[in-house]
Design a protein around this motif. Structure first.
Motif, PDB file in Angstrom:
ATOM      1  N   GLN A   1       0.836  -1.208   0.000  1.00 28.31           N
ATOM      2  CA  GLN A   1       0.000   0.000   0.000  1.00 28.31           C
ATOM      3  C   GLN A   1       0.870   1.257   0.000  1.00 28.31           C
TER       4      GLN A   1
ATOM      5  N   ARG B   1      -7.831 -10.743  -2.391  1.00 25.82           N
ATOM      6  CA  ARG B   1      -8.891  -9.739  -2.503  1.00 25.82           C
ATOM      7  C   ARG B   1      -8.363  -8.339  -2.160  1.00 25.82           C
ATOM      8  N   VAL B   2      -7.531  -8.268  -1.115  1.00 27.66           N
ATOM      9  CA  VAL B   2      -6.952  -6.967  -0.743  1.00 27.66           C
ATOM     10  C   VAL B   2      -6.058  -6.449  -1.871  1.00 27.66           C
TER      11      VAL B   2
ATOM     12  N   ARG C   1      -6.212  -7.099  -5.018  1.00 31.62           N
ATOM     13  CA  ARG C   1      -7.007  -6.720  -6.184  1.00 31.62           C
ATOM     14  C   ARG C   1      -7.748  -5.403  -5.920  1.00 31.62           C
ATOM     15  N   ASP C   2      -8.453  -5.348  -4.780  1.00 32.34           N
ATOM     16  CA  ASP C   2      -9.305  -4.178  -4.531  1.00 32.34           C
ATOM     17  C   ASP C   2      -8.507  -2.908  -4.277  1.00 32.34           C
ATOM     18  N   SER C   3      -7.296  -3.079  -3.764  1.00 35.73           N
ATOM     19  CA  SER C   3      -6.478  -1.903  -3.460  1.00 35.73           C
ATOM     20  C   SER C   3      -5.552  -1.524  -4.608  1.00 35.73           C
TER      21      SER C   3
ATOM     22  N   GLU D   1      -2.696  -7.248 -12.260  1.00 40.24           N
ATOM     23  CA  GLU D   1      -3.723  -8.091 -12.913  1.00 40.24           C
ATOM     24  C   GLU D   1      -3.241  -8.659 -14.240  1.00 40.24           C
TER      25      GLU D   1
ATOM     26  N   LEU E   1     -11.905 -13.023  -7.801  1.00 41.18           N
ATOM     27  CA  LEU E   1     -11.383 -11.649  -7.886  1.00 41.18           C
ATOM     28  C   LEU E   1     -12.015 -10.877  -9.043  1.00 41.18           C
ATOM     29  N   GLU E   2     -12.350 -11.589 -10.114  1.00 40.36           N
ATOM     30  CA  GLU E   2     -12.989 -10.930 -11.253  1.00 40.36           C
ATOM     31  C   GLU E   2     -14.470 -10.651 -10.990  1.00 40.36           C
ATOM     32  N   ASP E   3     -14.935 -11.073  -9.797  1.00 36.08           N
ATOM     33  CA  ASP E   3     -16.348 -10.928  -9.426  1.00 36.08           C
ATOM     34  C   ASP E   3     -17.276 -11.712 -10.349  1.00 36.08           C
TER      35      ASP E   3
END
Lengths: 461, 306
Positions: free
Chosen positions: A186, A238-239, A241-243, A248, A433-435
């Motif tokens: 981060q 998930r962290v 990917r989302d952050s 990717e 992760l791709e939802d």
């Protein structure tokens, strides 16, 4: 004309009989005077055994090496090997096994017990995890000359920019565990305004989590899909990917390689960097030819979790036609003398051509392989100073880092099914992760996919 | 027996020469076609595993029952048909239109040879190359995503090969792209056999181009259409290389491009190397292809009678 017909039938019969009948003649062994003779056939997907075979013939001139090379693309090698060993025809004396399928063969009835090599392995201080991969029912059935512990390669200049230092010891502290890694990732994203990704994708982390599962994939016919380490993998991925901490992009893709030399651009055409790559010992030979201007701007640390990736094992099939010579060959390879020569680049093509002038140029072993013997690594590590890999890592001895990582690796949970389970789970994580799938759906998708490759009777409950 | 009768019998014996000539074919046919098919059927009735080291036991229809109870196998059947229909429909449509244009003397098209060669070109590429090419084009930061963002079609990149719908569309597009040229050439061959006199008469009667296509061209190339349909169907049902190589070799994402052959491969390359089970997939595929081919032949024959 009838005679003609019968003659033709007879010819065909002879051909068919000759094709079907095996050669029952003795093909080699040990003579009364102790000398070895005969053909030693080696089936492999890599060149290393041929180089060693040629050197072996210098001491045993009556042994002839028959090297059978088969590529690994699309599973060609293990498919061919399965056919050969199960049919019991044209069986080689030595077979090489990759980490992806070593357990499949070790757990089968096709490999000979080579436990007589254990004293030599102990003397060489062969890393336990490479021995664990070759053990079954108390027998050593495969033994590795290499060790492939995984490390984290990172860019020194980027480390300077985001952490104020490129010192491996300090950077290791920033990436000492997964929580620290997320925090550091981060920090990289914030300071770089999202221009630098810490990793290419969650797939980089998959080996780390798989190697640290608390149980094997299959226990008492149950698929252990609820291992907490797998849940942690999903959380961490998930962290990332989302952050926006991962790029990717897939491993081995063009962008993945471009990230190594700072030429990667995203889909909008903006330049982007990748801070680190999770690769094992041999990964340095992937990075080096792709590094371009970043040559010398790299360093390596053990990273947040110990893991391994790849490696090759020697084994002798139970139906090997020349088992005595095969055993003698492995005893010859697993000596301090040969392994030290191997580590220090003694088996160059020039040297081997002194033994066999007809040897092709591709055969030869350059210095720098990280071997499975801790003792040899310790004794030869200093020789890495001043090599290309040393300068590539900005003056860091790669073997020192690998030696630091290797003792922490465990392959106790490795099973024949791992290559199927790992691929199926990684795909499920991607879908999550791709939802495209919820977490629960992703887990069910993994179970369905995994069961295709498992024997009947294994259930998720 | 008289001397003449003996001579006559000896003369008949000369026919054995024919058997000698066909012997090589028969041997090759038995060794490489008949025996493998028979052995596959036998394997499908056993629990043979390559990695067990013991001979398989006869298990009757257990493998088929297991297949029936496996959701992934049912998915693979759906995928196989879906991918074939989606790929073949535009393929045959394009081929018919192009072949009609190439063979239509009234259109007086120039350079048709060049176009035929260009359309056929993708068929010369190795499937491995094609799969690698598309896998490279369709990555997250790849040229396709860069292009569609640059022209404003989308705001963000699309995970083409991680999304079931896009993965399926990609496979069908590749199937169309690789094979429509080949189908066009076959159609051209079929259409050139039609006598120009028929078209000339129709034109004199005032028939339009579409009418001539539907009333003359299409009925007269029916045997060629049947050939294309059957060969494409058998090829389509055996689809393996592109969907296998395009993603992770398991027909993902979510098994959306897992064809029956990929499923068979996954059974074959399973932990124990379940070739008995894999053979049962092969047998299902064999019967499926045979039945569909027979139905097609029947349908075309019925219409011929009409």
């Amino acid at each position: 004309m009838k005679k003609w017909f019968l003659f033709c039938l007879a010819i065909v019969g002879v051909i068919v009989f000759a094709a079907c009948s095996g050669n029952a003649e003795e093909v080699g062994g040990i003579r009364d005077d102790g000398t070895l003779w005969g053909e030693l056939s080696i089936m492999s997907f890599m060149n290393d055994p041929m180089a060693l075979g040629v050197y072996f013939t210098e001491y045993h001139p009556d042994v002839e090496i028959n090297f059978i090379m088969t590529g690994m693309e699309g599973g060609a090698y293990q498919t061919a090997l399965q056919q050969i060993l199960s049919a019991g025809a044209n069986v080689p004396d030595i077979v090489m096994l990759d980490a992806g399928f070593v357990r499949q063969f070790v757990e089968s009835p096709f490999l000979m017990d080579i436990s007589h090599l254990l004293p030599a392995a102990n003397a060489l201080e062969i890393y336990q995890f490479t021995l664990d991969a070759g053990m079954e029912a108390g027998q050593l059935r495969a033994i590795s000359h290499q060790a492939a512990p995984g490390v984290m390669y990172y860019r020194r200049s980027l480390a300077q920019r985001y952490f104020g230092t490129d010192d491996p010891a300090v950077i290791q502290n920033y990436f000492r565990d997964m929580d620290a890694m997320i925090e550091s990732a981060q920090r990289i994203r914030e300071i770089s305004n999202g221009e630098t990704f810490t990793i290419s994708s969650h797939i980089e982390l998959s080996n780390l989590f798989f190697a640290n599962r608390s149980t094997p994939w299959i226990v008492n016919n149950r698929l252990m899909h609820d291992d907490p380490v797998l849940a942690q993998y999903l959380d961490v991925a998930r962290v990332f990917r989302d952050s926006g901490l991962e790029a990717e992009i897939g491993t081995w893709s063009g962008e993945w390689h471009a990230g190594m030399n700072d030429t990667m651009v995203d889909a909008h055409g903006n330049p982007r960097q990748i801070f680190s790559y999770f690769l094992p010992t041999w990964g340095i030979f992937i990075l080096m030819p792709n590094a371009g201007d970043t040559d010398g701007d790299w360093a390596a640390i053990p990273g947040p979790l110990p893991y391994h990736w790849g490696g090759a094992w020697f084994a002798i099939p139970v139906d090997a036609p020349n088992p005595e010579v095969a055993k003698a060959f492995l005893e010859f390879v697993f000596t301090e003398d040969v392994m030290t020569k191997w580590a220090t680049g003694y088996f160059s093509n020039e040297r081997l051509r002194q033994i066999d002038p007809s040897l092709a140029e591709v055969f030869g072993l350059a210095a720098g392989d990280f071997l499975s013997s801790a003792r040899v690594v310790r004794n030869t590590s200093a020789a890495m100073v001043g090599t290309d890999t040393y300068y590539f890592l900005g003056g860091q001895n790669p073997h020192d880092v690998f030696a630091l990582a290797a003792p922490n690796v465990s392959l106790e949970n490795l099973q024949a099914s791992d290559f199927i389970m790992n691929a199926a789970f990684t795909e499920a994580v991607t879908q999550y992760l791709e939802d495209n799938l919820t977490r629960e759906q992703a887990m069910q998708s993994f179970i369905d996919s995994a069961l295709i490759g498992l024997p009947a009777g294994i259930t998720p409950n | 027996m008289t001397r003449a009768a003996k001579k006559k019998k000896s003369g008949i014996n000369k026919d054995y020469m024919g058997y000698v000539f066909i012997l090589p074919f028969v041997i090759v046919f038995i060794a490489f076609v008949l025996y493998p098919i028979a052995y596959t059927f036998w394997l499908s009735l056993t629990d043979t595993q390559l990695m067990s080291g013991v001979s398989g036991r006869f298990v009757g229809l257990d493998n088929f029952q297991a297949l029936y109870n496996t959701p992934a196998f049912r998915t693979s059947i759906t995928n196989t048909w879906l991918l074939w229909v989606l790929g073949f429909t535009p393929q045959i449509g394009f081929a018919l239109v192009l072949a009609y244009m190439f063979t239509n003397s009234t259109l007086k098209l120039r350079g048709t040879g060049i176009f035929k060669a260009l359309y056929y070109l993708p068929n010369l590429l190795m499937p491995a190359t094609v799969a690698a090419l598309f896998a490279t084009y369709l990555t997250r930061f790849g040229p396709v995503n860069q292009a569609i963002i640059a022209i404003g079609l989308v705001d963000d990149s699309i995970a083409f090969l991680d999304t079931p719908l896009w993965a399926r569309l990609t496979v069908t597009f590749i199937g169309w792209w690789m094979w429509f040229g080949q189908t066009t050439i076959i159609m051209v061959a079929g259409m050139t056999t039609i006598s120009p006199a028929l078209y000339e008469s129709a034109m004199l009667d005032g028939a339009s181009q579409p009418k001539m296509f539907w009333r003359i061209t299409l009925p007269l190339i029916k045997p060629i259409l049947l050939f294309v349909l059957v060969t494409a169907l058998i090829g389509g049902l055996q689809s393996f290389d592109i969907p296998f190589l395009l993603t992770n070799g398991r027909g993902d994402p979510q098994g959306s491009i897992m064809t029956m052959n990929i499923f068979m491969y996954l059974r074959r390359s399973s932990v124990m190397g379940d070739i008995g089970s894999a053979a049962s997939v092969s047998v299902v595929l064999f019967f499926m292809s045979s039945i569909v081919a027979l139905v097609l032949f029947g349908l075309f024959r019925e219409k011929d009678k009409d």
